[in-house]
Design a protein around this motif. Structure first.
Motif, mmCIF file in Angstrom:
data_model
loop_
_atom_site.group_PDB
_atom_site.id
_atom_site.type_symbol
_atom_site.label_atom_id
_atom_site.label_comp_id
_atom_site.label_asym_id
_atom_site.label_seq_id
_atom_site.Cartn_x
_atom_site.Cartn_y
_atom_site.Cartn_z
ATOM 1 N N ILE A 1 0.480 -1.121 0.003
ATOM 2 C CA ILE A 1 -0.169 -0.347 0.410
ATOM 3 C C ILE A 1 0.774 1.475 -0.095
ATOM 4 C CG2 ILE A 1 -1.634 1.213 1.155
ATOM 5 C CD1 ILE A 1 -2.949 -1.559 2.504
ATOM 6 N N LEU A 2 1.942 1.230 1.167
ATOM 7 C CA LEU A 2 2.490 2.138 0.877
ATOM 8 C C LEU A 2 3.318 2.545 -0.269
ATOM 9 C CD1 LEU A 2 4.957 4.301 3.142
ATOM 10 C CD2 LEU A 2 6.251 2.724 2.924
ATOM 11 N N PHE B 1 1.385 4.150 -3.471
ATOM 12 C CA PHE B 1 1.192 5.854 -2.722
ATOM 13 C C PHE B 1 2.269 6.532 -3.185
ATOM 14 C CE2 PHE B 1 -2.191 3.981 0.352
ATOM 15 C CZ PHE B 1 -3.583 5.190 -0.181
ATOM 16 N N ALA C 1 2.286 7.127 -7.425
ATOM 17 C CA ALA C 1 1.945 8.700 -7.452
ATOM 18 C C ALA C 1 3.039 9.562 -7.320
ATOM 19 C CB ALA C 1 0.505 8.675 -6.619
ATOM 20 N N LYS C 2 3.688 9.549 -6.615
ATOM 21 C CA LYS C 2 5.061 11.040 -5.849
ATOM 22 C C LYS C 2 6.177 10.597 -6.529
ATOM 23 C CE LYS C 2 2.211 11.952 -2.215
ATOM 24 N NZ LYS C 2 0.664 12.346 -2.733
ATOM 25 N N SER D 1 -1.854 -3.200 -3.524
ATOM 26 C CA SER D 1 -1.663 -2.408 -4.683
ATOM 27 C C SER D 1 -2.703 -2.060 -5.964
ATOM 28 C CB SER D 1 -0.526 -2.223 -4.938
ATOM 29 O OG SER D 1 0.482 -3.272 -4.819
ATOM 30 N N VAL E 1 -5.366 -0.023 -4.676
ATOM 31 C CA VAL E 1 -4.929 2.165 -4.976
ATOM 32 C C VAL E 1 -4.732 2.159 -6.177
ATOM 33 C CG1 VAL E 1 -2.939 3.581 -4.323
ATOM 34 C CG2 VAL E 1 -3.777 1.529 -3.098
ATOM 35 N N TYR E 2 -3.807 1.320 -6.905
ATOM 36 C CA TYR E 2 -3.911 1.085 -8.504
ATOM 37 C C TYR E 2 -4.943 2.149 -9.526
ATOM 38 C CZ TYR E 2 0.965 -0.123 -9.240
ATOM 39 O OH TYR E 2 2.523 -0.204 -8.969
ATOM 40 N N ARG F 1 -6.335 5.228 -9.631
ATOM 41 C CA ARG F 1 -5.538 6.646 -9.283
ATOM 42 C C ARG F 1 -5.881 6.425 -10.979
ATOM 43 N NH1 ARG F 1 -1.334 7.718 -5.131
ATOM 44 N NH2 ARG F 1 -2.991 8.272 -4.117
ATOM 45 N N SER G 1 -6.979 -1.113 0.871
ATOM 46 C CA SER G 1 -6.923 -0.717 -0.704
ATOM 47 C C SER G 1 -7.465 -0.683 -1.383
ATOM 48 C CB SER G 1 -5.887 -1.467 -0.822
ATOM 49 O OG SER G 1 -5.890 -1.317 -2.344
ATOM 50 N N THR H 1 -9.219 3.868 -0.132
ATOM 51 C CA THR H 1 -8.289 4.960 -0.982
ATOM 52 C C THR H 1 -8.731 5.805 -1.291
ATOM 53 O OG1 THR H 1 -7.736 3.265 -2.852
ATOM 54 C CG2 THR H 1 -6.191 3.894 -0.680
#
Lengths: 297, 126
Positions: free
Chosen positions: A108-109, A112, A115-116, A232, A235-236, A239, B122, B126
């Motif tokens: 998860i980290l 994130f 993206a940065k 992950s 999160v993807y 995004r 997740s 999020t």
């Protein structure tokens, strides 16, 4: 020249830019992914590790789309292979679950961070991980001696196990739990950042740090990759990194290729094949690092 | 005591193996169906993956993707298949919570719940 095409202005690479139709692109990506999955399964390097370079360097796909497509495909190959290994009794479900705490937090980290982090930096890190994977695939597969007394923490966590060996059931102990757990956190970050299963780092943590038998390490790693990648993937998805039009041929190709690869694996002599594939991986690694440093990513 | 545990572990492993296989095959079939639909309808159009735009909002969340799939949009069906793929290991972890509960292994029930919470965070949070 059509300057209204949004891709044109940022297109500063020297390759001739022939715009493929979706059907051409899909078939080529499918074939490339099939080959990657097949060779990845045969050589034990995993197909996922070459997908992002394949898509970004050869098909000129933006690295974020490439990472998204690679990540979901990794879930498919891992789950497909794990379903076979779990039945054989090699993978240790408790070790897997315990270490998945570390890999999911890391994943998860990592997602994130993706993206940065600028694409150039991702390309360089990717290249380094590729080099390590290629190197690590040649490690001799010997098991550690089990003459030391069991580790109290590993015993408390019920990590020690057994597997069907050639001379009956073999018992093994697990050591250095904190070190293995930390490495797994790192493996999770890499997985989320780069869209790979990071199987090599997972095996490193279990085999080298925790002194788990090689066969148990590789099969448990495979078992864990799907869960790590799923952590992950959410999160993807949010995004907008997961494009179904791209992920479709990648996932179907890699899955078919790796299933085929595991079938052939038993009969084929893989030593020279592994050399060739490792050579390809090293070439892709150098190319990724070069593109990252020169800012062509 | 030890023998019952062994037997349970083995049964759990077989169920998990089957779950993973069925999950991946169903997901692949849905992605393939959506993919055929997508290629038939949009196959002749040019590709554009060189520049990152991000997916449209209707393919970014679980609920929106399900809605797009049930509206029989080709890209929605493919994305739904990918969602099923992501759900496969999550279902495996959810099942493991129950399996450790049957074995009365509280420590592992808690550990597995932490992993499950991470996965749900997740996918939804999020």
């Amino acid at each position: 020249m059509d300057f209204s095409y949004p891709g044109y202005i940022s297109d500063d690479c020297e390759f001739p830019k022939h715009r493929m139709t979706i059907i051409e692109f899909t078939l080529l990506v499918w074939a490339g992914s099939l080959a990657a999955g097949f060779l990845g399964a045969l050589t034990g390097l995993g197909g996922g590790v070459v997908l992002v370079p394949l898509l970004s360097l050869i098909f000129h796909v933006d690295i974020r789309y490439a990472v998204g497509a690679s990540l979901v495909s990794v879930i498919a190959t891992s789950s497909g292979a794990a379903s076979a290994y779990v039945r054989e009794g090699f993978s240790n479900i408790r070790i897997g679950m315990f270490l998945e705490i570390a890999t999911t937090f890391g994943a998860i980290l990592g997602a994130f961070l993706a993206a940065k982090t600028p694409s150039q930096a991702i390309a360089i890190v990717f290249g380094l991980v590729l080099l390590f994977s290629a190197y690590y695939s040649f490690k001799t597969q010997h098991d550690h001696s089990q003459d030391r007394p069991p580790d109290p923490l590993a015993t408390k966590l019920k990590l020690n196990g057994s597997f069907p060996g050639s001379k009956g059931v073999r018992e093994y102990n697990v050591y250095h739990v904190p070190a293995g757990f930390s490495l797994m956190f790192g493996a999770g970050i890499l997985s989320g950042l780069l869209g790979i299963g990071s199987g090599a780092v997972k095996v490193l943590a279990m085999d080298q740090a925790m002194r788990i038998p090689f066969k148990v390490s590789t099969t448990t790693s495979n078992f864990m990759i799907g869960v790590t990648a799923a952590a992950s993937a959410g999160v993807y998805l949010h995004r907008g990194y997961v494009d179904p039009g791209l992920a479709m041929p990648v996932m179907l190709g890699v899955l078919a290729g790796s299933l085929l690869g595991t079938r052939v694996l038993v009969k084929a002599k893989v030593r020279w094949l592994r050399l060739i594939f490792a050579g390809v991986v090293v070439a892709l690694a150098v190319e990724m690092i070069y593109h990252g440093i020169t800012g062509q990513m | 005591m030890n023998e019952t545990k062994q037997w349970n572990d083995q049964r759990v492993e077989i169920i998990i193996g089957t779950m993973l296989r069925v999950g991946v095959l169903v997901a692949a079939a849905v992605v393939l169906a959506g993919g055929i639909c997508y290629l038939v309808r949009y196959g002749h159009r040019p590709t554009d993956y060189h520049v990152f735009h991000g997916e449209p909002a209707n393919l970014r969340s679980v609920t929106q993707t399900v809605r797009a799939a049930f509206a029989l949009q080709c890209r929605g069906i493919m994305q739904f298949g990918l969602l099923l793929l992501i759900l496969t290991p999550i279902a495996r972890v959810a099942f493991s919570v129950m399996a450790f509960e049957w074995e009365k292994d509280r420590m592992y029930v808690v550990m597995t719940l932490i992993v499950l919470a991470n996965l749900c965070y997740s996918l939804i949070g999020t």
